[in-house]
Design an enzyme around this catalytic site. Structure first.
Site, mmCIF file in Angstrom:
data_model
loop_
_atom_site.group_PDB
_atom_site.id
_atom_site.type_symbol
_atom_site.label_atom_id
_atom_site.label_comp_id
_atom_site.label_asym_id
_atom_site.label_seq_id
_atom_site.Cartn_x
_atom_site.Cartn_y
_atom_site.Cartn_z
ATOM 1 N N ASP A 128 34.377 111.538 40.539
ATOM 2 C CA ASP A 128 35.816 111.769 40.371
ATOM 3 C C ASP A 128 36.521 111.484 41.695
ATOM 4 O O ASP A 128 36.037 111.841 42.773
ATOM 5 C CB ASP A 128 36.069 113.217 39.920
ATOM 6 C CG ASP A 128 37.480 113.403 39.370
ATOM 7 O OD1 ASP A 128 37.613 113.602 38.153
ATOM 8 O OD2 ASP A 128 38.445 113.340 40.168
ATOM 9 N N GLY B 57 45.185 119.539 29.116
ATOM 10 C CA GLY B 57 45.276 119.086 30.504
ATOM 11 C C GLY B 57 44.746 117.687 30.723
ATOM 12 O O GLY B 57 44.463 117.295 31.866
ATOM 13 N N GLN B 58 44.627 116.915 29.647
ATOM 14 C CA GLN B 58 44.099 115.555 29.784
ATOM 15 C C GLN B 58 45.139 114.638 30.413
ATOM 16 O O GLN B 58 46.285 114.588 29.958
ATOM 17 C CB GLN B 58 43.700 115.012 28.405
ATOM 18 C CG GLN B 58 43.024 113.643 28.483
ATOM 19 C CD GLN B 58 42.561 113.139 27.121
ATOM 20 O OE1 GLN B 58 42.872 113.724 26.075
ATOM 21 N NE2 GLN B 58 41.822 112.053 27.131
ATOM 22 N N HIS C 132 36.364 111.364 28.422
ATOM 23 C CA HIS C 132 35.499 111.552 29.587
ATOM 24 C C HIS C 132 35.050 112.998 29.653
ATOM 25 O O HIS C 132 35.778 113.915 29.255
ATOM 26 C CB HIS C 132 36.212 111.160 30.890
ATOM 27 C CG HIS C 132 37.545 111.806 31.084
ATOM 28 N ND1 HIS C 132 38.681 111.372 30.429
ATOM 29 C CD2 HIS C 132 37.944 112.858 31.853
ATOM 30 C CE1 HIS C 132 39.713 112.121 30.789
ATOM 31 N NE2 HIS C 132 39.287 113.044 31.645
ATOM 32 N N HIS D 121 33.829 115.799 32.344
ATOM 33 C CA HIS D 121 33.676 116.214 33.727
ATOM 34 C C HIS D 121 32.339 116.937 33.863
ATOM 35 O O HIS D 121 32.001 117.785 33.020
ATOM 36 C CB HIS D 121 34.771 117.209 34.125
ATOM 37 C CG HIS D 121 36.163 116.669 34.076
ATOM 38 N ND1 HIS D 121 36.870 116.290 35.203
ATOM 39 C CD2 HIS D 121 37.015 116.465 33.035
ATOM 40 C CE1 HIS D 121 38.086 115.878 34.858
ATOM 41 N NE2 HIS D 121 38.194 115.976 33.557
HETATM 42 P P1 5GP Z 1 41.616 114.699 32.958
HETATM 43 O O1 5GP Z 1 42.749 115.399 33.644
HETATM 44 O O2 5GP Z 1 42.139 113.575 32.079
HETATM 45 O O3 5GP Z 1 40.657 115.597 32.230
HETATM 46 O O4 5GP Z 1 40.736 114.067 34.095
HETATM 47 C C1 5GP Z 1 40.993 112.840 34.678
HETATM 48 C C2 5GP Z 1 40.192 112.783 35.955
HETATM 49 O O5 5GP Z 1 40.101 111.433 36.360
HETATM 50 C C3 5GP Z 1 40.800 113.561 37.112
HETATM 51 O O6 5GP Z 1 39.867 114.531 37.568
HETATM 52 C C4 5GP Z 1 41.101 112.489 38.154
HETATM 53 O O7 5GP Z 1 40.837 112.926 39.469
HETATM 54 C C5 5GP Z 1 40.176 111.361 37.750
HETATM 55 N N1 5GP Z 1 40.664 110.040 38.027
HETATM 56 C C6 5GP Z 1 41.897 109.529 37.710
HETATM 57 N N2 5GP Z 1 41.979 108.233 38.089
HETATM 58 C C7 5GP Z 1 40.770 107.917 38.637
HETATM 59 C C8 5GP Z 1 40.268 106.711 39.204
HETATM 60 O O8 5GP Z 1 40.905 105.672 39.282
HETATM 61 N N3 5GP Z 1 38.987 106.767 39.685
HETATM 62 C C9 5GP Z 1 38.223 107.899 39.603
HETATM 63 N N4 5GP Z 1 36.979 107.841 40.107
HETATM 64 N N5 5GP Z 1 38.688 109.052 39.075
HETATM 65 C C10 5GP Z 1 39.942 109.048 38.599
#
Ligand code: 5GP
Ligand code: ZN
Length: 116
Positions: free
Chosen positions: A34, A95-96, A102, A104
């Site tokens: 991440d 919170g997506q 994906h 985590h």
């Molecule tokens: P969400 O909030 O959708 O559950 O998680 C998205 C995650 O993707 C976040 O933890 C954010 O830090 C990560 N993220 C967003 N853009 C990128 C990227 O371009 N590269 C990487 N490695 N992580 C990303």
């Protein structure tokens, strides 16, 4: 390329079009670090095929491959014994922020519960 593959950040990482630190892969999924880690180990495991979230994922075999990679990268990063957390956020209230399914994988410290 489909529209999602051109515009979706995780599709672009899958395609190698933008850089990421890849830590594992199989036929169904890739795993990478991440960008904004929330724990000493914070990996993302994403299906190669674009689907917006768990709510839209219909390929059970592909999901099994994704979860298999979750377990594999957790073990490879040394958190299997102490424990770790697997989270998938779905939609706005979940919170997506990235609309490509994906998981985590968080570990390396004691995590709080419940999450905010
Ligand atoms: P969400 O909030 O959708 O559950 O998680 C998205 C995650 O993707 C976040 O933890 C954010 O830090 C990560 N993220 C967003 N853009 C990128 C990227 O371009 N590269 C990487 N490695 N992580 C990303
Ligand atoms: Zn995508």
């Amino acid at each position: 390329m489909s529209n999602a593959a051109e515009t979706c950040v995780f599709c672009r990482i899958v395609a190698g079009a933008i850089p990421a630190t890849i830590v594992g892969e199989n036929a169904d999924a890739i795993a990478f670090r991440d960008l904004a880690p929330q724990a000493p180990v914070h990996l993302l495991v994403v299906p190669r095929a674009h689907t917006p979230s768990l709510a839209t994922a219909t390929d059970a075999a592909a999901l099994a491959g994704v979860l298999s990679l979750v377990r594999e990268v957790a073990a490879a990063h040394g958190v299997a014994e102490a424990g770790y957390r697997v989270v998938t956020n779905v939609g706005a209230d979940g919170g997506q922020t990235v609309p490509h399914l994906h998981f985590h994988v968080l570990g390396g410290r004691a995590l709080h519960w419940p999450p905010g």
